[in-house]
Design an enzyme around this catalytic site. Structure first.
Site, PDB file in Angstrom:
ATOM      1  N   ASP A   1      -2.088  -7.721  -5.711  1.00 56.84           N
ATOM      2  CA  ASP A   1      -2.804  -6.522  -4.894  1.00 56.84           C
ATOM      3  C   ASP A   1      -3.197  -5.450  -5.893  1.00 56.84           C
ATOM      4  O   ASP A   1      -2.871  -5.528  -6.853  1.00 56.84           O
ATOM      5  CB  ASP A   1      -1.565  -6.041  -4.054  1.00 56.84           C
ATOM      6  CG  ASP A   1      -1.988  -5.492  -2.693  1.00 56.84           C
ATOM      7  OD1 ASP A   1      -3.227  -5.406  -2.427  1.00 56.84           O
ATOM      8  OD2 ASP A   1      -0.937  -5.044  -2.130  1.00 56.84           O
TER       9      ASP A   1
ATOM     10  N   HIS B   1      -4.884  -1.352  -5.605  1.00 57.87           N
ATOM     11  CA  HIS B   1      -5.477  -0.236  -4.664  1.00 57.87           C
ATOM     12  C   HIS B   1      -6.298   0.677  -5.432  1.00 57.87           C
ATOM     13  O   HIS B   1      -5.839   0.847  -6.690  1.00 57.87           O
ATOM     14  CB  HIS B   1      -4.161   0.526  -3.940  1.00 57.87           C
ATOM     15  CG  HIS B   1      -3.700  -0.283  -2.941  1.00 57.87           C
ATOM     16  ND1 HIS B   1      -2.412  -1.043  -3.240  1.00 57.87           N
ATOM     17  CD2 HIS B   1      -3.911  -0.858  -1.744  1.00 57.87           C
ATOM     18  CE1 HIS B   1      -2.106  -1.638  -2.116  1.00 57.87           C
ATOM     19  NE2 HIS B   1      -3.086  -1.516  -1.266  1.00 57.87           N
TER      20      HIS B   1
ATOM     21  N   GLN C   1       1.373 -11.047  -3.334  1.00 60.63           N
ATOM     22  CA  GLN C   1      -0.084 -10.803  -3.325  1.00 60.63           C
ATOM     23  C   GLN C   1      -0.263 -10.048  -4.666  1.00 60.63           C
ATOM     24  O   GLN C   1       0.404  -9.477  -5.319  1.00 60.63           O
ATOM     25  CB  GLN C   1      -0.332  -9.563  -2.266  1.00 60.63           C
ATOM     26  CG  GLN C   1       0.132  -9.879  -0.847  1.00 60.63           C
ATOM     27  CD  GLN C   1      -0.364  -8.757   0.029  1.00 60.63           C
ATOM     28  OE1 GLN C   1       0.009  -7.699  -0.204  1.00 60.63           O
ATOM     29  NE2 GLN C   1      -1.128  -8.930   0.858  1.00 60.63           N
TER      30      GLN C   1
ATOM     31  N   ARG D   1       6.933 -11.030   5.439  1.00 56.18           N
ATOM     32  CA  ARG D   1       6.242 -10.993   6.854  1.00 56.18           C
ATOM     33  C   ARG D   1       6.950 -12.153   7.703  1.00 56.18           C
ATOM     34  O   ARG D   1       7.004 -13.245   7.323  1.00 56.18           O
ATOM     35  CB  ARG D   1       4.785 -11.189   6.871  1.00 56.18           C
ATOM     36  CG  ARG D   1       4.277 -10.222   6.097  1.00 56.18           C
ATOM     37  CD  ARG D   1       2.551 -10.029   6.174  1.00 56.18           C
ATOM     38  NE  ARG D   1       1.970  -9.267   5.155  1.00 56.18           N
ATOM     39  CZ  ARG D   1       0.723  -9.385   5.010  1.00 56.18           C
ATOM     40  NH1 ARG D   1      -0.083  -9.829   5.655  1.00 56.18           N
ATOM     41  NH2 ARG D   1       0.215  -8.306   4.201  1.00 56.18           N
TER      42      ARG D   1
ATOM     43  N   LYS E   1     -14.926  -4.789   5.264  1.00 60.66           N
ATOM     44  CA  LYS E   1     -14.370  -5.516   4.110  1.00 60.66           C
ATOM     45  C   LYS E   1     -15.373  -6.647   4.026  1.00 60.66           C
ATOM     46  O   LYS E   1     -16.270  -7.093   4.635  1.00 60.66           O
ATOM     47  CB  LYS E   1     -12.963  -6.070   4.621  1.00 60.66           C
ATOM     48  CG  LYS E   1     -13.014  -7.126   5.860  1.00 60.66           C
ATOM     49  CD  LYS E   1     -11.861  -7.881   6.139  1.00 60.66           C
ATOM     50  CE  LYS E   1     -12.035  -8.667   7.176  1.00 60.66           C
ATOM     51  NZ  LYS E   1     -10.670  -9.527   7.531  1.00 60.66           N
TER      52      LYS E   1
ATOM     53  N   HIS F   1      -8.284  -1.474  -0.859  1.00 63.66           N
ATOM     54  CA  HIS F   1      -7.415  -2.507  -1.088  1.00 63.66           C
ATOM     55  C   HIS F   1      -8.348  -3.781  -1.534  1.00 63.66           C
ATOM     56  O   HIS F   1      -9.283  -3.970  -1.050  1.00 63.66           O
ATOM     57  CB  HIS F   1      -6.598  -2.978   0.294  1.00 63.66           C
ATOM     58  CG  HIS F   1      -6.050  -2.131   1.283  1.00 63.66           C
ATOM     59  ND1 HIS F   1      -4.792  -1.765   1.067  1.00 63.66           N
ATOM     60  CD2 HIS F   1      -6.654  -1.435   2.122  1.00 63.66           C
ATOM     61  CE1 HIS F   1      -4.393  -0.731   1.990  1.00 63.66           C
ATOM     62  NE2 HIS F   1      -5.644  -0.746   2.652  1.00 63.66           N
TER      63      HIS F   1
ATOM     64  N   CYS G   1       0.833  -1.203   0.065  1.00 61.67           N
ATOM     65  CA  CYS G   1       0.009   0.157   0.111  1.00 61.67           C
ATOM     66  C   CYS G   1       0.833   1.239  -0.072  1.00 61.67           C
ATOM     67  O   CYS G   1       0.556   2.216  -0.808  1.00 61.67           O
ATOM     68  CB  CYS G   1      -0.945   0.172   1.018  1.00 61.67           C
ATOM     69  SG  CYS G   1      -1.480  -1.339   1.892  1.00 61.67           S
TER      70      CYS G   1
END
Length: 578
Positions: free
Chosen positions: A323, A325, A321, A303, A405, A451, A274
């Site tokens: 991902d 945005h 990911q 992580r 979410k 996200h 992000c």
RNA sequence: GCCAAAGUAGCUCAGUGGUAGAGCAGCUCACUCGUAAUGAGCAGGUCGCGGGUUCGACUCCCAUCUUUGGCUCCA
């Protein structure tokens, strides 16, 4: 005698029987709790010594004897003081008694020599249980009352059914799960590996696994362009400023890879994409006319997951990911959410997941952002889910602190649920990074940020795919789509030419030029679950035809090569499973 | 991180207080083969890593790393 017995009651009663058996064997055991769970039951014990698998057999024998003795389950209501006296030497039970709210009845159940604090209900007698219908499965550790500050107890898991036949069906199901295990198939199909000496939780994609990943990514990228996304690339590390501003250092420092010092600054491997997408946003001023931005990235993040949490591809320390945005104006929010959800479902269906269930998580107690934004965003999520006709559950207060979410869970081929897609509002980061756009009225306003990940992590998604298909991928995803098997050496040259021709068609083709016999070559291709095996010998060479053996054993001989090529193109284009 | 179990050849696994064994895979040779394993031979391991006990440790003990089953956690 009641014959329509509830499985949950059977399982709960089974837990009591197990506790009785354990106390028979080790009378000094302290008992905790023993509920029925999905497919079975467990009981937590504080034991005088560790258990072994041999103990499970002994416990099983004692349980069978108790069941056969046919003693009744007797319920009795007692006062709090009576209960405390009864369980004077059982500290965990005393704690449970204290936790029962005032005014609520305290009941105990006794069967044979065993009495347990319990709300019930139970079967009438142990005769209602089936001595052949249960099996003790495993020994595990579990914190008392699920709190890691509390002592660790020993939990024995068992499964219980109405009879031996139902038990066997369930045990077959467990065997099926084991056969589909992506860690096992990953080795057998030579897809990926993990190397403890090179770092736990870090995935190595072998050529055959990488082919699957490339098929996934190629499809993913193409669909993102079609659906109005821009693809971006961002760095893997960044200065601490990013994570201080985003708040990750405050909340998740322990789960981040530790800092790297360089040029008097601290750098961190990114645990999230992000802030990097935000940097792109902040690179210039934005007008309402430009929004929405939809920026996607296959972003690799790191992580520091706890050692005990790692599990094959499902839980790793470095993963990619899928991902994206979305930066949207408030009045674009509703449409964008609907589109994201529709896109998610399309992607999931493309990979063969057709049973999807949504979970909407709403505002938790601790949260940031304005109430009216939470309300509007939550309403938008609900509307979108309803518009798509998805079944859904609402997890009240289950959202992250920064926004509500939707999570999408799919059911795989054998009915297990996996969480894949997630769509999350974020009221936190736009504030922290002071994101703005200039609206019609010339005022700077705050965009909404969403996200979303459709597949979650590519590694995990790959693991789920492997288990869903049990390694037999549909041709569009299969590492090798076609394997050419020459019958004898005299067919080698022709086979090589055929390989070239098929590669020219864009197919992923392997050729078996080993000196194995035909049987062995077929066996090897079959073990790799290659969808199409082409047997090439004199007959085929003579007529520009192929003999196709499908991995399900079906066989079609003398197919004109051109027909076979168009058949495979069709199956791949339609993403069919064969 | 916690409880428990495990770690022996590339893989799957046997084994024992006296410095290791099988099958498959690999390599070599022979066979050139029509739908789920052709045969023979060869090679391959400081028994996870580090300490300790012992005349001697792969085996017993301690520590450590990793894996597995759970628990806790999962932005």
């Amino acid at each position: 005698m009641a014959k329509e017995l509830n499985l949950e009651t059977i399982r709960h009663s089974m837990a009591h029987v197990m506790a009785e058996a354990v106390l028979e064997i080790m009378p000094e055991t302290k008992i905790a709790i023993g509920p029925a769970i999905e497919n079975g039951f467990y009981y937590d014990f504080d034991l005088p010594r560790p258990l072994t698998d041999a103990d499970l057999e002994t416990i099983t024998e004692h349980m069978k004897a108790i069941i056969k003795s046919g003693v009744p389950f007797e319920r009795k209501e007692v006062s709090r003081d009576e209960a405390k006296a009864l369980f004077a030497d059982q500290p965990y039970k005393l704690e449970l008694i204290d936790a029962i709210p005032e005014g609520e009845t305290v009941s105990i159940y006794t069967q044979g020599k065993f009495t347990d604090l319990c709300r019930g209900p139970h079967v009438e007698t142990t005769k209602d249980l089936n001595a052949e219908g249960f099996k003790l499965l495993s020994i595990a550790g579990a914190y008392w009352r699920g709190n890691e500050k509390n002592p660790m107890l020993t939990r024995i898991y068992g499964t219980a059914w109405k009879n031996g036949k139902e038990l066997r069906v369930y045990l077959d199901h467990l065997a099926d799960i084991e056969k589909r295990d992506h860690r096992k198939l990953g080795k057998e199909l030579d897809l990926f590996s993990l190397h403890e000496e090179a770092g736990p939780g870090l995935v190595y994609w072998h050529p055959r696994g990488a082919r699957v990943r490339q098929a996934i990514e190629e499809f993913w990228r193409g669909e993102h362009y079609k659906n109005g996304y821009e693809l971006v690339y961002t760095p893997h590390v960044g200065k601490s400023w990013l994570w201080e501003t985003s708040g990750h250092l405050d909340f998740y420092k322990d789960s981040m890879y530790p800092k790297m010092e360089m040029d008097k600054a601290d750098y961190y491997a990114k645990p999230m994409n992000c802030p990097f997408h935000i940097m792109i946003y902040k690179n210039s001023k934005h007008s309402y006319r430009e929004l929405p931005f939809r920026w996607a990235e296959l972003g690799t993040v790191y992580r520091y997951e706890k050692a005990g949490a790692l599990h094959g591809l499902m839980r790793v320390r470095g993963f990619t990911q899928d991902d994206a945005h979305l930066f949207v104006t408030p009045d674009q929010m509703d449409d964008e959410i609907v589109e994201v959800l529709r896109f998610s479902l399309y992607m999931l269906h493309s990979f063969g997941f057709n049973d999807v269930h949504a979970y909407i998580s709403t505002k938790p107690e601790k949260s940031v952002g304005r109430q009216e934004d939470w309300d509007a965003a939550t309403a938008a999520l609900k509307k979108a889910v309803e518009k798509e006709g998805l079944s859904y559950d609402i997890d009240e207060g289950g959202g992250a602190f920064y926004g509500p979410k939707i999570d999408l869970k799919v059911k795989d081929a054998i009915g297990r649920e996996w969480q894949l897609s997630t769509v999350q509002f974020d009221f936190n980061l736009p504030e922290r990074f002071d994101l703005t756009f200039v609206d019609k009225d010339g005022q700077e306003k705050r965009p909404f940020m969403i996200h979303r990940a459709l597949l979650g992590s590519i590694e995990r998604f790959f693991g789920v795919l492997i288990e869903h298909y049990a390694g037999a991928f549909p041709p569009w995803l299969s590492p090798d789509q076609i394997v050419i098997i020459p019958v004898g050496e005299n067919a080698f040259d022709y086979s090589k030419a055929l390989e070239k021709r098929l590669r020219g068609e864009g197919f992923r083709v392997a050729i078996d030029l080993s000196d194995d016999r035909l049987n062995a070559k077929i066996r090897n291709a079959q073990k790799l679950k290659t969808p199409y095996m082409l047997i090439i010998g004199e007959k085929e060479m003579a007529g520009d035809v192929v003999s196709v053996r499908y991995r399900n054993g079906k066989q079609v001989n003398g197919v004109p090569t051109a027909d076979f090529i168009s058949e495979v193109h069709g199956v791949i284009d339609r993403k069919e499973q064969i």
